[in-house]
Motif scaffolding. Structure first.
Motif, PDB file in Angstrom:
ATOM      1  N   LEU A 183     100.418  46.613 -62.752  1.00 18.11           N
ATOM      2  CA  LEU A 183      99.909  47.803 -61.913  1.00 18.11           C
ATOM      3  C   LEU A 183      98.925  46.599 -61.439  1.00 18.11           C
ATOM      4  O   LEU A 183      98.594  47.916 -59.983  1.00 18.11           O
ATOM      5  N   THR A 184      98.103  45.879 -61.068  1.00 16.12           N
ATOM      6  CA  THR A 184      97.294  45.853 -59.939  1.00 16.12           C
ATOM      7  C   THR A 184      97.595  44.637 -58.989  1.00 16.12           C
ATOM      8  O   THR A 184      97.117  43.842 -57.965  1.00 16.12           O
ATOM      9  N   GLY A 185      98.950  44.058 -59.536  1.00 11.69           N
ATOM     10  CA  GLY A 185      99.084  42.643 -59.246  1.00 11.69           C
ATOM     11  C   GLY A 185      98.024  41.194 -58.969  1.00 11.69           C
ATOM     12  O   GLY A 185      98.426  40.517 -58.930  1.00 11.69           O
ATOM     13  N   GLU A 186      97.223  41.868 -59.989  1.00 17.39           N
ATOM     14  CA  GLU A 186      95.978  40.928 -60.612  1.00 17.39           C
ATOM     15  C   GLU A 186      96.248  40.359 -62.033  1.00 17.39           C
ATOM     16  O   GLU A 186      96.784  41.296 -62.750  1.00 17.39           O
ATOM     17  N   CYS A 187      95.692  39.089 -61.303  1.00 16.89           N
ATOM     18  CA  CYS A 187      95.882  38.816 -63.147  1.00 16.89           C
ATOM     19  C   CYS A 187      94.797  39.083 -63.925  1.00 16.89           C
ATOM     20  O   CYS A 187      93.683  39.579 -63.192  1.00 16.89           O
ATOM     21  N   PRO A 188      94.323  39.575 -65.336  1.00 13.37           N
ATOM     22  CA  PRO A 188      93.941  40.137 -66.200  1.00 13.37           C
ATOM     23  C   PRO A 188      92.403  39.578 -66.069  1.00 13.37           C
ATOM     24  O   PRO A 188      91.186  41.160 -65.494  1.00 13.37           O
ATOM     25  N   HIS A 189      91.856  38.984 -65.690  1.00  8.28           N
ATOM     26  CA  HIS A 189      90.738  38.116 -65.702  1.00  8.28           C
ATOM     27  C   HIS A 189      89.866  39.100 -64.292  1.00  8.28           C
ATOM     28  O   HIS A 189      88.772  39.107 -64.403  1.00  8.28           O
ATOM     29  N   SER A 190      90.851  38.311 -63.566  1.00  5.53           N
ATOM     30  CA  SER A 190      90.750  38.714 -62.096  1.00  5.53           C
ATOM     31  C   SER A 190      90.527  40.368 -61.885  1.00  5.53           C
ATOM     32  O   SER A 190      89.554  40.665 -61.642  1.00  5.53           O
ATOM     33  N   ALA A 191      91.158  41.898 -62.394  1.00  7.75           N
ATOM     34  CA  ALA A 191      91.680  43.025 -62.151  1.00  7.75           C
ATOM     35  C   ALA A 191      89.521  43.267 -63.619  1.00  7.75           C
ATOM     36  O   ALA A 191      89.238  44.642 -63.212  1.00  7.75           O
ATOM     37  N   GLY A 192      89.506  42.938 -64.382  1.00  4.75           N
ATOM     38  CA  GLY A 192      88.619  43.016 -64.846  1.00  4.75           C
ATOM     39  C   GLY A 192      88.896  43.407 -66.804  1.00  4.75           C
ATOM     40  O   GLY A 192      88.011  44.054 -67.395  1.00  4.75           O
ATOM     41  N   MET A 193      90.462  43.491 -66.973  1.00  9.54           N
ATOM     42  CA  MET A 193      90.852  44.248 -67.982  1.00  9.54           C
ATOM     43  C   MET A 193      91.231  42.897 -68.975  1.00  9.54           C
ATOM     44  O   MET A 193      92.028  42.006 -69.598  1.00  9.54           O
ATOM     45  N   LEU A 194      89.689  42.348 -69.914  1.00  9.15           N
ATOM     46  CA  LEU A 194      89.851  41.515 -71.144  1.00  9.15           C
ATOM     47  C   LEU A 194      90.448  41.663 -72.606  1.00  9.15           C
ATOM     48  O   LEU A 194      90.398  40.463 -72.950  1.00  9.15           O
ATOM     49  N   GLY A 195      90.270  43.016 -72.463  1.00 10.08           N
ATOM     50  CA  GLY A 195      91.077  43.085 -73.969  1.00 10.08           C
ATOM     51  C   GLY A 195      91.163  44.906 -73.540  1.00 10.08           C
ATOM     52  O   GLY A 195      92.272  45.286 -72.484  1.00 10.08           O
ATOM     53  N   LEU A 196      91.843  45.815 -75.174  1.00 15.91           N
ATOM     54  CA  LEU A 196      91.917  47.182 -74.959  1.00 15.91           C
ATOM     55  C   LEU A 196      91.200  47.879 -74.207  1.00 15.91           C
ATOM     56  O   LEU A 196      89.844  48.287 -75.012  1.00 15.91           O
ATOM     57  N   ALA A 197      91.819  49.225 -73.488  1.00 11.98           N
ATOM     58  CA  ALA A 197      91.240  50.020 -73.202  1.00 11.98           C
ATOM     59  C   ALA A 197      90.373  51.113 -74.229  1.00 11.98           C
ATOM     60  O   ALA A 197      89.779  51.519 -73.466  1.00 11.98           O
ATOM     61  N   HIS A 198      91.260  51.115 -75.112  1.00 11.60           N
ATOM     62  CA  HIS A 198      91.042  52.028 -76.136  1.00 11.60           C
ATOM     63  C   HIS A 198      89.767  51.792 -76.726  1.00 11.60           C
ATOM     64  O   HIS A 198      88.891  52.290 -77.935  1.00 11.60           O
ATOM     65  N   ARG A 199      89.497  50.014 -76.623  1.00  8.79           N
ATOM     66  CA  ARG A 199      87.641  49.680 -77.449  1.00  8.79           C
ATOM     67  C   ARG A 199      87.267  49.477 -75.859  1.00  8.79           C
ATOM     68  O   ARG A 199      86.311  48.625 -76.355  1.00  8.79           O
ATOM     69  N   GLY A 200      87.037  50.290 -74.724  1.00  6.69           N
ATOM     70  CA  GLY A 200      85.465  50.136 -73.956  1.00  6.69           C
ATOM     71  C   GLY A 200      86.306  48.924 -72.914  1.00  6.69           C
ATOM     72  O   GLY A 200      85.408  49.528 -71.875  1.00  6.69           O
ATOM     73  N   TRP A 201      87.325  48.326 -72.476  1.00 10.44           N
ATOM     74  CA  TRP A 201      87.659  47.953 -71.573  1.00 10.44           C
ATOM     75  C   TRP A 201      88.170  48.317 -70.433  1.00 10.44           C
ATOM     76  O   TRP A 201      88.840  49.413 -70.568  1.00 10.44           O
ATOM     77  N   SER A 202      87.930  48.367 -69.244  1.00 11.29           N
ATOM     78  CA  SER A 202      88.428  48.914 -68.110  1.00 11.29           C
ATOM     79  C   SER A 202      89.210  47.974 -66.865  1.00 11.29           C
ATOM     80  O   SER A 202      88.125  46.860 -66.947  1.00 11.29           O
ATOM     81  N   LEU A 203      89.660  48.606 -65.879  1.00 12.15           N
ATOM     82  CA  LEU A 203      90.071  47.772 -64.627  1.00 12.15           C
ATOM     83  C   LEU A 203      88.611  48.271 -63.741  1.00 12.15           C
ATOM     84  O   LEU A 203      87.696  48.537 -63.753  1.00 12.15           O
ATOM     85  N   ASN A 204      88.243  46.712 -62.890  1.00 12.89           N
ATOM     86  CA  ASN A 204      87.155  46.583 -62.091  1.00 12.89           C
ATOM     87  C   ASN A 204      87.417  47.927 -60.825  1.00 12.89           C
ATOM     88  O   ASN A 204      86.770  48.247 -60.539  1.00 12.89           O
ATOM     89  N   ASP A 205      88.374  48.310 -60.336  1.00 16.27           N
ATOM     90  CA  ASP A 205      88.619  49.452 -59.154  1.00 16.27           C
ATOM     91  C   ASP A 205      90.202  50.363 -59.587  1.00 16.27           C
ATOM     92  O   ASP A 205      90.992  48.669 -59.633  1.00 16.27           O
ATOM     93  N   TYR A 206      89.837  51.287 -60.014  1.00 12.88           N
ATOM     94  CA  TYR A 206      91.391  51.576 -60.449  1.00 12.88           C
ATOM     95  C   TYR A 206      91.940  52.316 -58.959  1.00 12.88           C
ATOM     96  O   TYR A 206      93.254  52.144 -59.300  1.00 12.88           O
ATOM     97  N   SER A 207      91.572  51.953 -57.726  1.00 11.73           N
ATOM     98  CA  SER A 207      92.535  51.879 -56.800  1.00 11.73           C
ATOM     99  C   SER A 207      93.181  51.199 -56.213  1.00 11.73           C
ATOM    100  O   SER A 207      93.753  51.106 -55.309  1.00 11.73           O
ATOM    101  N   ARG A 208      93.120  49.888 -57.456  1.00 13.90           N
ATOM    102  CA  ARG A 208      93.967  49.062 -56.970  1.00 13.90           C
ATOM    103  C   ARG A 208      95.297  49.232 -57.955  1.00 13.90           C
ATOM    104  O   ARG A 208      96.510  48.328 -57.535  1.00 13.90           O
ATOM    105  N   HIS A 209      95.416  50.433 -58.187  1.00 14.57           N
ATOM    106  CA  HIS A 209      96.254  50.624 -59.677  1.00 14.57           C
ATOM    107  C   HIS A 209      97.801  50.427 -58.191  1.00 14.57           C
ATOM    108  O   HIS A 209      96.993  51.219 -57.104  1.00 14.57           O
ATOM    109  N   ILE A 210      98.513  50.360 -58.757  1.00 10.88           N
ATOM    110  CA  ILE A 210     100.305  50.996 -57.226  1.00 10.88           C
ATOM    111  C   ILE A 210     100.377  52.364 -56.741  1.00 10.88           C
ATOM    112  O   ILE A 210     100.870  52.372 -55.877  1.00 10.88           O
ATOM    113  N   VAL A 211      99.641  52.836 -57.844  1.00 12.74           N
ATOM    114  CA  VAL A 211      99.917  54.752 -56.899  1.00 12.74           C
ATOM    115  C   VAL A 211      99.080  54.849 -55.992  1.00 12.74           C
ATOM    116  O   VAL A 211      99.707  55.069 -55.083  1.00 12.74           O
TER     117      VAL A 211
END
Length: 317
Positions: free
Chosen positions: A58-86
């Motif tokens: 959804l961002t077109g970035e590798c997970p480590h570039s996007a900041g999502m290194l683990g599960l979102a419901h366990r506290g991980w998040s994108l570095n920048d949600y404005s990069r989401h394709i929507v």
């Protein structure tokens, strides 16, 4: 061609275990979608766990570039949600809506992503089963639409726990996935997975039928995929073909038709740049994938020499 609608259908933990990939799993709606569209036989996710995989698509970035290194419901998040394709699609006049699973923010805060509309489910955002997701998607598709839309329809199927009450005799002629020993217990487990896949297929069939009913099918690009491999040992959460191989079927105007099967290696990272080229949009400078349009048109036979040559995979413990 007017800018088409985009219907993004996605599941948990399906890998490539559906009928059009040659498995004895009755999923007639996926089979029909493949026969009408384009099936990518060698498609891979960018990480074999849920949130990192979805973030990459959804961002077109590798997970480590996007900041999502683990599960979102366990506290991980994108570095920048404005990069989401929507957000890129919004600039091109698209209205975006979410029905069901998203898994790149906590279940209770999907509004952080930036969709124009979060379609209500019967008992709130944690009701991710098809029985809740399908009515929300149908309500949206049955509306009149004055602008093109991006509709994300996410299902909990085929995540564990699988359906209970599957008769023992249904496992008699079933073979479990290749990494798993063939025993009565694993055959019963696979029978339960197959029931979940059939439930998922039936739900997808209802959503696709709504496109036809409302005259939207001819001008809608359908993207059907999953996050990673199935939840069996040596598959989900492992950096093997069994863990990273995913189904990817696309159907729509502009070359995504004809029942074609493509064997070139492609990744989830390629979908964002593909949509930009497909819609005539400027590509954001953070994209790390490659457009698939030259592959579809026959200009190239190979998209990636090595599937992860430009994306160091990382998943947190």
């Amino acid at each position: 061609m007017n800018r088409p609608n985009i219907l993004y259908i996605h599941s948990h933990d399906t890998g490539r275990y559906v009928q059009p990939y040659g498995y004895a799993i009755p999923t007639p709606n996926f089979q029909k979608l493949a026969e009408q569209g384009v099936l990518f036989r060698q498609a891979f996710c960018a990480a074999p766990t849920c949130s990192p995989s979805r973030a990459a698509l959804l961002t077109g970035e590798c997970p480590h570039s996007a900041g999502m290194l683990g599960l979102a419901h366990r506290g991980w998040s994108l570095n920048d949600y404005s990069r989401h394709i929507v957000h890129t699609l919004r600039k091109a006049g698209y209205y975006s809506a979410l029905a069901g699973v998203q898994h790149i923010v906590d279940w209770k805060t999907p509004e952080l992503i930036g969709y124009d509309e979060i379609l209500p489910l019967e008992d709130g955002p944690e009701d991710r089963d098809a029985s809740f997701v399908v009515p929300a998607a149908l309500e949206f598709l049955n509306r009149p639409h004055e602008t093109p839309f991006f509709l994300s329809v996410g299902f909990f199927q085929t995540h564990r726990e699988y359906p209970t009450g599957v008769p023992d005799e249904s496992s008699r002629y079933i073979r479990p996935p290749a990494p798993v020993p063939d025993t009565p217990e694993t055959r019963r487990d696979m029978a339960a997975f197959i029931q979940s896949a059939r439930d998922y297929d039936s739900a997808v069939g209802e959503v696709l039928a709504a496109l036809d009913k409302n005259g939207l099918a001819d001008n809608t690009l359908v993207i059907s995929t999953t996050d990673h491999g199935v939840a069996f040992p040596g598959m989900k959460c492992t950096l093997t073909d069994h863990g990273t191989g995913v189904m990817l079927i696309m159907r729509g105007p502009g070359g995504f038709s004809g029942g074609r099967v493509l064997d070139a290696m492609v990744t989830h990272l390629d979908l964002y740049p593909t949509l930009c080229d497909y819609l005539g949009l400027e590509k954001p400078d953070w994209l790390q994938g490659t457009s698939l349009l030259p592959l579809l048109s026959g200009q190239v036979d190979i998209v990636h020499d090595e599937i992860f040559s430009d994306c160091l995979l990382y998943t947190s413990p």
